[in-house]
Design an enzyme around this catalytic site. Sequence first.
Site, PDB file in Angstrom:
ATOM      1  N   VAL A 116      81.309  76.083 -35.581  1.00  0.00           N
ATOM      2  CA  VAL A 116      81.349  74.636 -35.196  1.00  0.00           C
ATOM      3  C   VAL A 116      81.349  73.918 -36.616  1.00  0.00           C
ATOM      4  O   VAL A 116      82.098  72.823 -36.805  1.00  0.00           O
ATOM      5  CB  VAL A 116      80.336  74.269 -34.443  1.00  0.00           C
ATOM      6  CG1 VAL A 116      80.669  72.674 -33.923  1.00  0.00           C
ATOM      7  CG2 VAL A 116      80.486  74.892 -33.146  1.00  0.00           C
ATOM      8  N   ASP A 127      73.302  80.753 -21.027  1.00  0.00           N
ATOM      9  CA  ASP A 127      73.965  79.211 -21.801  1.00  0.00           C
ATOM     10  C   ASP A 127      74.337  78.359 -20.719  1.00  0.00           C
ATOM     11  O   ASP A 127      74.000  77.206 -20.720  1.00  0.00           O
ATOM     12  CB  ASP A 127      75.047  79.992 -22.565  1.00  0.00           C
ATOM     13  CG  ASP A 127      75.978  78.715 -23.156  1.00  0.00           C
ATOM     14  OD1 ASP A 127      75.576  78.319 -24.157  1.00  0.00           O
ATOM     15  OD2 ASP A 127      76.974  78.300 -22.488  1.00  0.00           O
ATOM     16  N   LYS A 170      72.678  74.466 -19.698  1.00  0.00           N
ATOM     17  CA  LYS A 170      73.575  73.344 -19.830  1.00  0.00           C
ATOM     18  C   LYS A 170      73.308  72.889 -18.336  1.00  0.00           C
ATOM     19  O   LYS A 170      73.310  71.261 -18.311  1.00  0.00           O
ATOM     20  CB  LYS A 170      75.044  73.791 -19.758  1.00  0.00           C
ATOM     21  CG  LYS A 170      75.314  74.165 -21.326  1.00  0.00           C
ATOM     22  CD  LYS A 170      76.688  74.808 -21.395  1.00  0.00           C
ATOM     23  CE  LYS A 170      77.179  75.097 -22.960  1.00  0.00           C
ATOM     24  NZ  LYS A 170      78.160  75.935 -22.897  1.00  0.00           N
ATOM     25  N   GLY A 200      84.811  76.401 -28.765  1.00  0.00           N
ATOM     26  CA  GLY A 200      85.766  76.642 -29.932  1.00  0.00           C
ATOM     27  C   GLY A 200      85.486  75.599 -30.909  1.00  0.00           C
ATOM     28  O   GLY A 200      84.851  74.542 -30.767  1.00  0.00           O
TER      29      GLY A 200
HETATM   30  P1  NAP Z   1      77.720  80.371 -35.802  1.00  0.00           P
HETATM   31  O1  NAP Z   1      79.175  80.411 -36.007  1.00  0.00           O
HETATM   32  O2  NAP Z   1      76.861  81.574 -35.494  1.00  0.00           O
HETATM   33  O3  NAP Z   1      77.066  79.677 -37.129  1.00  0.00           O
HETATM   34  C1  NAP Z   1      75.767  79.441 -37.657  1.00  0.00           C
HETATM   35  C2  NAP Z   1      75.677  78.864 -38.678  1.00  0.00           C
HETATM   36  O4  NAP Z   1      74.210  78.586 -38.829  1.00  0.00           O
HETATM   37  C3  NAP Z   1      75.994  80.010 -39.880  1.00  0.00           C
HETATM   38  O5  NAP Z   1      76.820  79.360 -41.026  1.00  0.00           O
HETATM   39  C4  NAP Z   1      74.486  80.465 -40.259  1.00  0.00           C
HETATM   40  O6  NAP Z   1      74.619  80.634 -41.902  1.00  0.00           O
HETATM   41  C5  NAP Z   1      73.709  79.261 -40.271  1.00  0.00           C
HETATM   42  N1  NAP Z   1      72.469  79.663 -40.003  1.00  0.00           N
HETATM   43  C6  NAP Z   1      71.867  80.095 -38.667  1.00  0.00           C
HETATM   44  N2  NAP Z   1      70.477  80.021 -39.038  1.00  0.00           N
HETATM   45  C7  NAP Z   1      70.358  79.753 -39.932  1.00  0.00           C
HETATM   46  C8  NAP Z   1      68.813  79.538 -40.673  1.00  0.00           C
HETATM   47  N3  NAP Z   1      67.686  80.335 -40.167  1.00  0.00           N
HETATM   48  N4  NAP Z   1      68.940  79.115 -41.869  1.00  0.00           N
HETATM   49  C9  NAP Z   1      69.944  78.469 -42.368  1.00  0.00           C
HETATM   50  N5  NAP Z   1      71.225  78.608 -41.948  1.00  0.00           N
HETATM   51  C10 NAP Z   1      71.313  79.175 -40.674  1.00  0.00           C
HETATM   52  O7  NAP Z   1      77.293  79.407 -34.581  1.00  0.00           O
HETATM   53  P2  NAP Z   1      78.451  78.258 -33.856  1.00  0.00           P
HETATM   54  O8  NAP Z   1      79.120  78.964 -32.891  1.00  0.00           O
HETATM   55  O9  NAP Z   1      79.031  77.605 -35.063  1.00  0.00           O
HETATM   56  O10 NAP Z   1      77.447  77.262 -32.975  1.00  0.00           O
HETATM   57  C11 NAP Z   1      76.431  76.638 -33.671  1.00  0.00           C
HETATM   58  C12 NAP Z   1      75.768  75.753 -32.400  1.00  0.00           C
HETATM   59  O11 NAP Z   1      76.805  75.073 -31.638  1.00  0.00           O
HETATM   60  C13 NAP Z   1      74.989  76.669 -31.426  1.00  0.00           C
HETATM   61  O12 NAP Z   1      73.974  75.975 -31.272  1.00  0.00           O
HETATM   62  C14 NAP Z   1      75.841  76.813 -30.391  1.00  0.00           C
HETATM   63  O13 NAP Z   1      75.265  77.153 -29.079  1.00  0.00           O
HETATM   64  C15 NAP Z   1      76.731  75.462 -30.550  1.00  0.00           C
HETATM   65  N6  NAP Z   1      77.972  75.508 -29.714  1.00  0.00           N
HETATM   66  C16 NAP Z   1      78.841  76.305 -30.158  1.00  0.00           C
HETATM   67  C17 NAP Z   1      80.183  76.322 -29.696  1.00  0.00           C
HETATM   68  C18 NAP Z   1      81.253  77.186 -29.881  1.00  0.00           C
HETATM   69  O14 NAP Z   1      82.111  77.079 -29.274  1.00  0.00           O
HETATM   70  N7  NAP Z   1      80.927  78.369 -30.769  1.00  0.00           N
HETATM   71  C19 NAP Z   1      80.383  75.364 -28.820  1.00  0.00           C
HETATM   72  C20 NAP Z   1      79.495  74.251 -28.313  1.00  0.00           C
HETATM   73  C21 NAP Z   1      78.239  74.419 -28.843  1.00  0.00           C
HETATM   74  P3  NAP Z   1      75.412  81.853 -42.577  1.00  0.00           P
HETATM   75  O15 NAP Z   1      76.861  81.378 -42.365  1.00  0.00           O
HETATM   76  O16 NAP Z   1      75.237  82.089 -43.921  1.00  0.00           O
HETATM   77  O17 NAP Z   1      75.054  83.049 -41.714  1.00  0.00           O
HETATM   78  N1  HSE Z   2      79.072  80.174 -25.803  1.00  0.00           N
HETATM   79  C1  HSE Z   2      79.513  78.535 -25.437  1.00  0.00           C
HETATM   80  C2  HSE Z   2      80.330  78.874 -24.326  1.00  0.00           C
HETATM   81  C3  HSE Z   2      79.937  77.812 -26.524  1.00  0.00           C
HETATM   82  O1  HSE Z   2      81.149  79.914 -24.243  1.00  0.00           O
HETATM   83  O2  HSE Z   2      80.690  78.048 -23.594  1.00  0.00           O
HETATM   84  C4  HSE Z   2      79.926  76.390 -25.775  1.00  0.00           C
HETATM   85  O3  HSE Z   2      78.674  75.891 -25.499  1.00  0.00           O
END
Ligand code: NAP
Ligand code: HSE
Length: 433
Positions: A15, A201, A205, A303
């Site tokens: 994200v 998850d 929500k 996404g």
């Molecule tokens: P992700 O790809 O796993 O990215 C997490 C990022 O946070 C990475 O860059 C990681 O660093 C950094 N990070 C994690 N723990 C850390 C710490 N303790 N100190 C410093 N940096 C740290 O996660 P994501 O999918 O982008 O999701 C991020 C958030 O958005 C989550 O809360 C998730 O539930 C929410 N979300 C995600 C989506 C989706 O579609 N993916 C949709 C809605 C909401 P490194 O890169 O160095 O490891």
């Molecule tokens: N892991 C979550 C999903 C990301 O698949 O809906 C969006 O919140």
Amino acid sequence: MEKTIKIGLLGFGTVGTGVVRVLRENKYEISRKIGARIMIKTVLVRDTHKKRPYMEGLQLTDNFQTILEDNEIDIIIELMGGLHPAHEYMLQAMEKGKSIVTANKDVVAQFGQEMFETASKHQVDFMFEASVGGGIPIITPLRQCLTANRITEVMGIVNGTTNYMLTKMTQCGSDYTAVLKEAQEKGYAEANPAADVEGLDAARKAAILASLAFNAHIGLDDVSVEGITRITPVDIEYAKELGYVVKLLAIAKDSPEKGVDVRVHPAFLPKNHPLAAVNDVFNAIFVRGNAIGEAMFYGRGAGSLPTASAVLADVIDVARDIVNDTFGRLDCAYFEKKRLCPLEATESAYYVRLLVADQPGVLGAIATAFGEQGVSLNSVIQTRKVDHKAEIVAVTHTVRHAKIEQAVQTLQKLPVVTEVRNVIRVENAQEAV
Ligand code: NAP
Ligand code: HSE
């Protein structure tokens, strides 16, 4: 434009990268809409040496204090995920007068009330549109557009990963493990995908949506949760045969008679139900209010870019507040105490799949066992044989959850029943074709 609003970005994964990309691509329009420039000043990651797309020109750090102590930074976008240290970082940032935009449903579901109170105390914004429904606007509609309503129901598909998996398993016969891996590669799944497939998850929500809709604090512990791990290709085939599709639903209802009922579970939905057509990573959420009637919100539930869209909408709102020297226009508080409806009192029709002895009189014994517990049957089919046993599928009429549990216990004790293989709710059963 004179003013530049500076941002600290915590997390540069799926994200976070989307946020940087959209901000770069739509920079001109976004600045015009705010009336000020915005720029990401510093990005917090774990590994500052990793090569990442869209990192050129950005200052990376692995030390949160660098961002916390930077008085030029007015907005923190938290996209690290997980409860800790995200919870503490956001609290500390608000105490320093920085507004928060987050996609973190773990923190909002568990510490929402504390976050709102801290934001209010320190006169900053706390925004979390991307925490539910990915790119779909649903938090702002509940906090603002529908706030004049008394809302009685919120129901939908709120997890993109499991909806993608169930769609591929239904349409292409894909294997569970392979399709989960695909969802991870597409950036839909949580860091620990157990949260997706075990329903947590979606439950977080559901807790957030129910709290906002019913103005009450509904915690994760108040949500009954069942994921998709027990759904097999056989159940999906029976669903098709009976005129249904399998979906993971989040359901939140508030009624004076029963209280607040919030649950997440897989369900058979009639093929002609509007949610049955919500496929792949798409989510959809119905809201029923006493003024609007029914409203439906639909779009990509996960996404990089869709979620970035929701995150940046919040950033723009916060930046406008900063430009106008205000905060907390979208205040929300869980001010009402509400009685919870116990799971046993919830009602649904059920699909029950049994492995039984292939001999005369078995169907009668099964029907009697259901009948003794006051469960009436809508249909019974027997099409497959497994290891010389017969597989029977019964679909009940609507019944209290407690009764189906008693019926299953009775069935398990019958000598002719080898195994109760699955029990899945059937929603809106009368619409099946
Ligand atoms: P992700 O790809 O796993 O990215 C997490 C990022 O946070 C990475 O860059 C990681 O660093 C950094 N990070 C994690 N723990 C850390 C710490 N303790 N100190 C410093 N940096 C740290 O996660 P994501 O999918 O982008 O999701 C991020 C958030 O958005 C989550 O809360 C998730 O539930 C929410 N979300 C995600 C989506 C989706 O579609 N993916 C949709 C809605 C909401 P490194 O890169 O160095 O490891
Ligand atoms: N892991 C979550 C999903 C990301 O698949 O809906 C969006 O919140």
